[in-house]
Enzyme design. Structure first.
Site, short mmCIF file in Angstrom:
data_model
loop_
_atom_site.label_atom_id
_atom_site.label_comp_id
_atom_site.label_asym_id
_atom_site.label_seq_id
_atom_site.Cartn_x
_atom_site.Cartn_y
_atom_site.Cartn_z
N ASP A 143 -0.35 2.05 0.60
CA ASP A 143 0.70 1.08 0.31
C ASP A 143 0.72 0.03 1.41
O ASP A 143 0.45 0.35 2.58
CB ASP A 143 2.07 1.75 0.22
CG ASP A 143 2.24 2.58 -1.04
OD1 ASP A 143 1.55 2.28 -2.03
OD2 ASP A 143 3.05 3.52 -1.04
N ASP A 157 1.35 -0.01 -8.17
CA ASP A 157 2.78 0.22 -8.44
C ASP A 157 3.38 -0.95 -9.21
O ASP A 157 4.13 -0.76 -10.18
CB ASP A 157 3.55 0.40 -7.13
CG ASP A 157 3.11 1.63 -6.34
OD1 ASP A 157 2.62 2.58 -6.97
OD2 ASP A 157 3.26 1.62 -5.11
#
Length: 198
Positions: A143, A157
């Site tokens: 991330d 995401d």
């Protein structure tokens, strides 16, 4: 004896079945293209992050709105459920397979876009789960996108969430995967017209 010949559509006029077939073919092509684009964008951005940044490094992009902040997440989208990594691996696998199986029924461009985004995002994070450390099926997802007062996330995401939001919108509008409108205002209006006619 019935000597009548079967009715054929006039020359130059496509039959409904052939029209549906073409719509389905276009929808599947759009779904596949978006899935590939979402997956490739996710994996390329993760490759860029892991090769140019150190874990925990934070780079201002549009401060204070946007930063790149490299972390590895064992949970689901937006760092949810970090202690049950294997569950999300199974869920993403099931979702990806289900979309691939269901894709042949899709004729709606909107549904094709939505499912393509979800599929590409699910496969992007699933690749991390399967092939990144610490182990197969338990890998931590990369991330790096940080917004103020919000969880750190990635391109996959964003694709999954965008696709799910679009699915919810299509469902509320009563648009099915076949492109037809089911229920909703038109059905209520038709019902009212029938009632007044009776």
């Amino acid at each position: 004896m019935d000597n009548s010949s079967p009715v054929t559509p006039p020359r130059g006029e496509a039959s409904p079945s052939s029209g549906r077939s073409r719509s389905s073919g276009r929808a599947i092509a759009v779904l596949a293209l978006l899935a590939v684009v979402a997956y490739a964008t996710d994996q390329l951005t993760k490759l860029w992050v892991t090769s140019t940044m150190l874990e925990g490094e934070r780079i201002p992009v549009l401060p204070p709105l946007l930063h790149w902040y490299y972390i590895r997440n064992s949970g689901a989208a937006f760092s949810i459920g970090e202690n049950v990594t294997w569950v999300f691996t199974i869920v993403m696998t099931v979702v990806s397979v289900a979309i691939l199986v269901y894709a042949r029924r899709v004729s709606s461009l909107g549904w094709a876009i939505a499912l393509g985004l979800v599929l590409g995002g699910a496969l992007g994070n699933l690749t991390d789960r399967l092939f990144r450390e610490p182990s197969f099926g338990m890998g931590h997802v990369v991330d790096f996108i940080q917004l103020p007062n919000f969880a750190i996330f990635n391109v996959a995401d964003s694709a999954v969430v965008s696709g799910v939001v679009l699915i919810c919108l299509l469902t509320v509008l009563g648009i099915g995967a076949d492109g037809r409108r089911h229920g909703g205002r038109s059905s209520l209006r038709d019902g009212g017209d029938k009632g007044s006619a009776g």
